[in-house]
Every structure is written in structure tokens, then in C-alpha cells.
Design a protein around this motif. Structure first.
Motif, PDB file in Angstrom:
ATOM      1  N   ASP A   1       1.372 -67.126  36.234  1.00  0.00           N
ATOM      2  CA  ASP A   1      -0.031 -66.970  36.623  1.00  0.00           C
ATOM      3  C   ASP A   1      -0.157 -65.733  37.515  1.00  0.00           C
ATOM      4  OD1 ASP A   1      -2.635 -67.149  37.516  1.00  0.00           O
ATOM      5  OD2 ASP A   1      -2.302 -68.951  38.727  1.00  0.00           O
ATOM      6  N   PRO A   2      -0.907 -64.703  37.106  1.00  0.00           N
ATOM      7  CA  PRO A   2      -0.973 -63.465  37.888  1.00  0.00           C
ATOM      8  C   PRO A   2      -1.373 -63.674  39.346  1.00  0.00           C
ATOM      9  CG  PRO A   2      -1.968 -63.131  35.744  1.00  0.00           C
ATOM     10  CD  PRO A   2      -1.687 -64.601  35.855  1.00  0.00           C
ATOM     11  N   ALA A   3      -2.306 -64.577  39.597  1.00  0.00           N
ATOM     12  CA  ALA A   3      -2.776 -64.789  40.968  1.00  0.00           C
ATOM     13  C   ALA A   3      -1.687 -65.325  41.871  1.00  0.00           C
ATOM     14  CB  ALA A   3      -3.969 -65.743  40.965  1.00  0.00           C
ATOM     15  N   ARG A   4      -0.741 -66.039  41.293  1.00  0.00           N
ATOM     16  CA  ARG A   4       0.321 -66.648  42.093  1.00  0.00           C
ATOM     17  C   ARG A   4       1.542 -65.752  42.208  1.00  0.00           C
ATOM     18  NH1 ARG A   4       1.817 -72.183  39.664  1.00  0.00           N
ATOM     19  NH2 ARG A   4       3.045 -72.327  41.606  1.00  0.00           N
ATOM     20  N   ILE A   5       1.619 -64.654  41.436  1.00  0.00           N
ATOM     21  CA  ILE A   5       2.830 -63.815  41.490  1.00  0.00           C
ATOM     22  C   ILE A   5       2.948 -63.059  42.813  1.00  0.00           C
ATOM     23  CG2 ILE A   5       3.991 -61.851  40.399  1.00  0.00           C
ATOM     24  CD1 ILE A   5       3.043 -62.957  37.686  1.00  0.00           C
TER      25      ILE A   5
ATOM     26  N   ASP B   1      -2.131 -58.039  39.692  1.00  0.00           N
ATOM     27  CA  ASP B   1      -3.530 -57.793  39.357  1.00  0.00           C
ATOM     28  C   ASP B   1      -3.706 -57.783  37.840  1.00  0.00           C
ATOM     29  OD1 ASP B   1      -6.171 -57.068  39.258  1.00  0.00           O
ATOM     30  OD2 ASP B   1      -5.833 -54.975  39.800  1.00  0.00           O
ATOM     31  N   ALA B   2      -4.209 -58.898  37.287  1.00  0.00           N
ATOM     32  CA  ALA B   2      -4.490 -59.023  35.856  1.00  0.00           C
ATOM     33  C   ALA B   2      -5.511 -60.141  35.678  1.00  0.00           C
ATOM     34  CB  ALA B   2      -3.218 -59.345  35.071  1.00  0.00           C
ATOM     35  N   PRO B   3      -6.401 -60.033  34.685  1.00  0.00           N
ATOM     36  CA  PRO B   3      -7.449 -61.040  34.510  1.00  0.00           C
ATOM     37  C   PRO B   3      -6.936 -62.382  34.005  1.00  0.00           C
ATOM     38  CG  PRO B   3      -7.541 -59.420  32.747  1.00  0.00           C
ATOM     39  CD  PRO B   3      -6.544 -58.910  33.746  1.00  0.00           C
ATOM     40  N   HIS B   4      -5.809 -62.387  33.298  1.00  0.00           N
ATOM     41  CA  HIS B   4      -5.261 -63.638  32.767  1.00  0.00           C
ATOM     42  C   HIS B   4      -3.774 -63.435  32.483  1.00  0.00           C
ATOM     43  CE1 HIS B   4      -5.273 -61.696  28.806  1.00  0.00           C
ATOM     44  NE2 HIS B   4      -6.525 -61.325  29.064  1.00  0.00           N
ATOM     45  N   ALA B   5      -3.063 -64.551  32.320  1.00  0.00           N
ATOM     46  CA  ALA B   5      -1.628 -64.503  32.076  1.00  0.00           C
ATOM     47  C   ALA B   5      -1.328 -63.982  30.684  1.00  0.00           C
ATOM     48  CB  ALA B   5      -1.024 -65.887  32.257  1.00  0.00           C
ATOM     49  N   SER B   6      -0.274 -63.190  30.569  1.00  0.00           N
ATOM     50  CA  SER B   6       0.151 -62.639  29.290  1.00  0.00           C
ATOM     51  C   SER B   6       1.662 -62.426  29.327  1.00  0.00           C
ATOM     52  CB  SER B   6      -0.558 -61.312  29.014  1.00  0.00           C
ATOM     53  OG  SER B   6      -0.077 -60.710  27.828  1.00  0.00           O
ATOM     54  N   ALA B   7       2.270 -62.422  28.160  1.00  0.00           N
ATOM     55  CA  ALA B   7       3.704 -62.130  28.082  1.00  0.00           C
ATOM     56  C   ALA B   7       3.987 -60.647  28.219  1.00  0.00           C
ATOM     57  CB  ALA B   7       4.277 -62.657  26.770  1.00  0.00           C
ATOM     58  N   ARG B   8       2.924 -59.802  28.042  1.00  0.00           N
ATOM     59  CA  ARG B   8       3.092 -58.357  28.091  1.00  0.00           C
ATOM     60  C   ARG B   8       1.885 -57.723  28.758  1.00  0.00           C
ATOM     61  NH1 ARG B   8       7.057 -57.419  23.921  1.00  0.00           N
ATOM     62  NH2 ARG B   8       7.243 -59.275  22.587  1.00  0.00           N
ATOM     63  N   TYR B   9       2.156 -56.758  29.627  1.00  0.00           N
ATOM     64  CA  TYR B   9       1.108 -55.981  30.280  1.00  0.00           C
ATOM     65  C   TYR B   9       1.442 -54.498  30.111  1.00  0.00           C
ATOM     66  CZ  TYR B   9       0.359 -60.433  32.766  1.00  0.00           C
ATOM     67  OH  TYR B   9       0.154 -61.753  33.080  1.00  0.00           O
TER      68      TYR B   9
ATOM     69  N   LEU C   1       4.217 -47.988  30.568  1.00  0.00           N
ATOM     70  CA  LEU C   1       5.272 -48.974  30.424  1.00  0.00           C
ATOM     71  C   LEU C   1       4.688 -50.311  29.998  1.00  0.00           C
ATOM     72  CD1 LEU C   1       7.538 -48.476  33.597  1.00  0.00           C
ATOM     73  CD2 LEU C   1       7.904 -47.580  31.292  1.00  0.00           C
ATOM     74  N   GLU C   2       5.429 -51.037  29.156  1.00  0.00           N
ATOM     75  CA  GLU C   2       5.119 -52.428  28.870  1.00  0.00           C
ATOM     76  C   GLU C   2       5.999 -53.285  29.764  1.00  0.00           C
ATOM     77  OE1 GLU C   2       4.558 -54.475  24.756  1.00  0.00           O
ATOM     78  OE2 GLU C   2       6.660 -54.810  25.355  1.00  0.00           O
TER      79      GLU C   2
ATOM     80  N   GLN D   1       9.936 -66.577  27.400  1.00  0.00           N
ATOM     81  CA  GLN D   1       8.506 -66.730  27.166  1.00  0.00           C
ATOM     82  C   GLN D   1       8.090 -66.022  25.876  1.00  0.00           C
ATOM     83  OE1 GLN D   1       6.053 -64.285  29.661  1.00  0.00           O
ATOM     84  NE2 GLN D   1       4.397 -65.794  29.804  1.00  0.00           N
ATOM     85  N   ARG D   2       8.734 -64.904  25.588  1.00  0.00           N
ATOM     86  CA  ARG D   2       8.426 -64.131  24.379  1.00  0.00           C
ATOM     87  C   ARG D   2       9.186 -64.622  23.151  1.00  0.00           C
ATOM     88  NH1 ARG D   2       9.002 -57.992  26.936  1.00  0.00           N
ATOM     89  NH2 ARG D   2       7.243 -58.130  28.406  1.00  0.00           N
ATOM     90  N   GLY D   3      10.062 -65.612  23.332  1.00  0.00           N
ATOM     91  CA  GLY D   3      10.840 -66.129  22.217  1.00  0.00           C
ATOM     92  C   GLY D   3      11.994 -65.243  21.814  1.00  0.00           C
TER      93      GLY D   3
END
Length: 282
Positions: free
Chosen positions: A127-131, A134-142, A151-152, A233-235
Motif C-alpha cells: 500500500d503506497p500510503a503505508r510504505i 507517492d502513488a494513487p494506488h498500489a501496483s506491481a510496477r511504477y 526507471l521501472e 507479487q509479479r509471479g
């Protein structure tokens, strides 16, 4: 006055451990920096204090400070050293799971033998807020712009924030500048540990870590956990992964969401010493 200490390391990630079971350790950031200096001090990546438990469920508490004097929330290699130190002091038995308390919360540990420790590192946080990240939602890649380069990354917390970057070559010269730049990136408002990971197979990876407050280190336990968790998380990796770091190897086990992640690795004693001209609260 003198301050006794133990010098230890976990897979090359080195520590000074101080017995503060009589009460909380109070040291200034300047003193910690002086102790951490590898030319005029003792030299270490982090300083660890073993203190009385602060909750009824834990047997002890441990404090963590980076080489620059800043506090840290968690240290995977450090908690193994704390457990081995407590065992040598007669305070922790072999083969029994017990709970000790970190600045980020309780941690379960089990000594395999006097020099190898299993640690329950909890469930990885995405969860980005708990890390925090700064991101609107959780993702496996930013996607981030870092020092003029795109960078990814993956982002996770193991009690401290991590940025995970998959690379083909851990010796690439660009990593020397990208590590510090990503550690201080504005989207990680509290800074981040930067984990460059090279995949060798679904059960085997290599890792190089630039830690916030300490710089490049020979090993980072939470970094190994975060890298494995992001790849899982990405398998891209299996349930059990060997992580090779410059200072040694760790085993990381994680089934997946809803389950705790376990880290297994060594803890080694180096020498005992005394820090001179120390005063409480200096």
C-alpha cells in the motif's frame, strides 16, 4: 567512562550491539556518527541496542540507528544478530520461537543454531500510503524519472521503505549514481532503501543495496525480503528464493498475500570492545 559493545555482522552487513537491558540507550547522532566512522571509530552500517521489552508479549526490545545517526524502523540482518547475541547471553534458547520488539513492531525469531536465525518479517506492505510512497494506488510496477533516466520500480515496505529495480547487470556503472538518487527520490518522502536485483532463476537472485542513512552495504536483510516480495507479487519467483548479496546468502520464504515472509541467515560475532570517553546522553 567506557561503553562496552559487541561487533557483529550478518552476511557482511555489520553492526555494533550494545547491552542496554538496564534501560533505554541514549546517544547523540554525532556520537553515533563518530562510532560508525571506519577510519577513526569502530565502523558499522547500523548500531543496535538491546533494551527491556516495551510490551508484555515481547522478551526484549531492540533499537536501530543508521551510520549517519538517524533512527531506523527495521533491519533484517540486525535482528538476527540481536537474537544470536541474546542467545550467547543466555537469554534466548535454541529451537524455540520467541517475540522481540523492533521500532516497527514485534518480530518472531527462532534460532536454528548459535549462528543461524530464522526471522518472521511479517507480511510485505504494498500500500503506497503505508510504505510511504507517492502513488494513487498500489501496483506491481511504477515508472519514475531518476537522475534523467526512466526507471521501472517496485515499491514495498518491510518495516522500512524499499524501491526494487530489476537489472541485467549489477556491476553496471550507472547504478553508482542511480542508487543514491533513488534513495533520495521525492516520491519516497522518508527516503528509501534502493534494491537492484538480478534474476538468475525463479529460485535464485542476486542483490545489491543502497541503504538510506548508510549507503552501499554488503547485505540488507529487509532489502532481500522486499526484492523477493516484489518479484513474487509479479509471479516471477517461487515460494523459496536464495538471495546472493556481496557479503553472503539469505533464504527468503513467502507463499504470498495473507502470509508472513520468513528470512533465514547467519549471524556472526567479530570482536568485543569498549568505546572510550562516552557519557549518557552525550
Amino acid at each position: 567512562m567506557v561503553l562496552p559493545f559487541s561487533k557483529m555482522h550478518g552476511s557482511g552487513n555489520d553492526f555494533v550491539v550494545i547491552d542496554s537491558r538496564g534501560g533505554a540507550l541514549v546517544l547523540s547522532a554525532a556520537t553515533i556518527r563518530a562510532m560508525a566512522d571506519r577510519h577513526t571509530g569502530i565502523g558499522f552500517d547500523q548500531l543496535l541496542s538491546v533494551e527491556p521489552a516495551r510490551d508484555g508479549a515481547s522478551v526484549f526490545y531492540y533499537g536501530i540507528w543508521n551510520a549517519d545517526g538517524s533512527p531506523s524502523g527495521q533491519c533484517g540482518n540486525g535482528v538476527r544478530c540481536v537474537a544470536a547475541w541474546l542467545h550467547r547471553a543466555g537469554a534466548l534458547p535454541l529451537g524455540k520461537t520467541v517475540q522481540i520488539q523492533s521500532p516497527s513492531g514485534p518480530v518472531a525469531v527462532r534460532l536454528v543454531d548459535a549462528h543461524h536465525v530464522m526471522v518472521d518479517m511479517g507480511e510485505p506492505i504494498f500500500d503506497p500510503a503505508r510504505i510511504p510512497f507517492d502513488a494513487p494506488h498500489a501496483s506491481a510496477r511504477y515508472i519514475l524519472e531518476v537522475d534523467g533516466q526512466t526507471l521501472e520500480i517496485g515499491a514495498a515496505s518491510m518495516g522500512n521503505p524499499h524501491a526494487v529495480v530489476v537489472v541485467d547487470d549489477l556491476s553496471a556503472p550507472a547504478l553508482a549514481r542511480l542508487g543514491p538518487a533513488l534513495t533520495g527520490h521525492s516520491r519516497f518522502r522518508e527516503g528509501a532503501n534502493t534494491d537492484f536485483v538480478q534474476k538468475l532463476s525463479p529460485r535464485h537472485v542476486r542483490l545489491r543495496v543502497h541503504e538510506r542513512g548508510s549507503g552501499w552495504t554488503l547485505a540488507c536483510g529487509t532489502g532481500a525480503c522486499a526484492a523477493m516480495a516484489v518479484l513474487r507479487q509479479r509471479g516471477e519467483v517461487e515460494v523459496q528464493v536464495q538471495v546472493d548479496l556481496p557479503g553472503g546468502n539469505l533464504q527468503i520464504d513467502w507463499v504470498g498475500p495473507g502470509e508472513h515472509l520468513w528470512m533465514t541467515g547467519p549471524a556472526s560475532f567479530v570482536f568485543e570492545g569498549e568505546w572510550l570517553d562516552w557519557q549518557a546522553g552525550d
